[in-house]
Design an enzyme around this catalytic site. Structure first.
Site, PDB file in Angstrom:
ATOM      1  N   ASP A  10       1.942   5.579 -11.044  1.00 62.41           N
ATOM      2  CA  ASP A  10       1.440   4.801  -9.911  1.00 62.41           C
ATOM      3  C   ASP A  10      -0.054   4.573 -10.131  1.00 62.41           C
ATOM      4  O   ASP A  10      -0.874   5.415  -9.780  1.00 62.41           O
ATOM      5  CB  ASP A  10       1.691   5.556  -8.606  1.00 62.41           C
ATOM      6  CG  ASP A  10       1.189   4.813  -7.385  1.00 62.41           C
ATOM      7  OD1 ASP A  10       1.056   3.570  -7.447  1.00 62.41           O
ATOM      8  OD2 ASP A  10       0.930   5.471  -6.357  1.00 62.41           O
ATOM      9  N   GLU A  71       4.519   1.166 -11.374  1.00 61.10           N
ATOM     10  CA  GLU A  71       4.637   0.403 -10.131  1.00 61.10           C
ATOM     11  C   GLU A  71       4.106  -1.007 -10.334  1.00 61.10           C
ATOM     12  O   GLU A  71       3.031  -1.201 -10.893  1.00 61.10           O
ATOM     13  CB  GLU A  71       3.877   1.087  -8.984  1.00 61.10           C
ATOM     14  CG  GLU A  71       4.102   0.383  -7.659  1.00 61.10           C
ATOM     15  CD  GLU A  71       3.501   1.118  -6.483  1.00 61.10           C
ATOM     16  OE1 GLU A  71       4.267   1.686  -5.696  1.00 61.10           O
ATOM     17  OE2 GLU A  71       2.262   1.112  -6.362  1.00 61.10           O
ATOM     18  N   ASP A 143       0.144  10.003  -4.298  1.00 61.22           N
ATOM     19  CA  ASP A 143       0.274   9.218  -5.531  1.00 61.22           C
ATOM     20  C   ASP A 143       1.241   9.881  -6.519  1.00 61.22           C
ATOM     21  O   ASP A 143       1.968   9.198  -7.237  1.00 61.22           O
ATOM     22  CB  ASP A 143      -1.090   8.997  -6.190  1.00 61.22           C
ATOM     23  CG  ASP A 143      -1.985   8.095  -5.355  1.00 61.22           C
ATOM     24  OD1 ASP A 143      -1.516   7.027  -4.932  1.00 61.22           O
ATOM     25  OD2 ASP A 143      -3.145   8.472  -5.103  1.00 61.22           O
TER      26      ASP A 143
END
Length: 163
Positions: A10, A71, A143
């Site tokens: 991420d 992501e 995260d």
């Protein structure tokens, strides 16, 4: 099928989450590790991007993942934020390419759908599902939780297309 190491990433301009899962030959999966790469806020963007690439390189060399799930970018109200996040994502993709690691991307809505069955689940609901599925405590950092959800979404996606 042999064991596969999957890393979810991420990307962020100050904090990049990572989550690593091992997919076993019998189709089961286990948590390997998760955490964050924290970047110094008072450094320039180019130095933070360099630090991100260096820290990610070390992590990738240590765990030797077979596949990375990064992501995908989604809608941003502020173009500058999107640009800086895009630079961090570019550093991640560049390092993965440099190390010849296969890459796939999911949007947050796709991840939520794969993990919970609905694209509108909250981050906390997703974190609870991840903790349950991987038999771990709730990840300490949001995260890291997001990154684990990316890796787990890939496992669920693979299972869905093979059933």
């Amino acid at each position: 099928m042999q064991e596969k190491i999957i890393i979810g990433i991420d990307p962020g301009s100050f904090t990049t989450g990572f989550g690593i899962i091992s997919l076993k030959e019998n189709g089961t999966f286990v948590h390997v590790t998760n955490g964050v790469i924290s970047l110094t806020r008072n450094k320039s963007t180019e130095l933070r991007i360099k630090d991100l690439a260096n820290d990610l390189h070390f992590l990738l060399q240590k765990y030797q993942p077979h596949k990375a799930i990064v992501e995908d970018l989604f809608f941003f109200k502020h173009p500058r934020s999107a640009l800086i996040l895009g630079q961090a994502r570019g550093a991640v993709l560049g390092m993965l390419g440099f190390l010849n690691i296969e890459v796939c991307s999911f949007t947050p809505t796709q991840v939520k759908s794969l993990i919970s069955g609905r694209g509108r689940a909250t981050k906390f609901q997703i974190a609870q599902i991840i903790a349950y599925e991987l038999n771990i405590p709730l990840p300490a950092h949001e995260d890291a939780s997001d990154a684990l959800s990316l890796a787990l979404a890939e496992v669920f996606f693979k299972k869905a297309i093979h059933t």
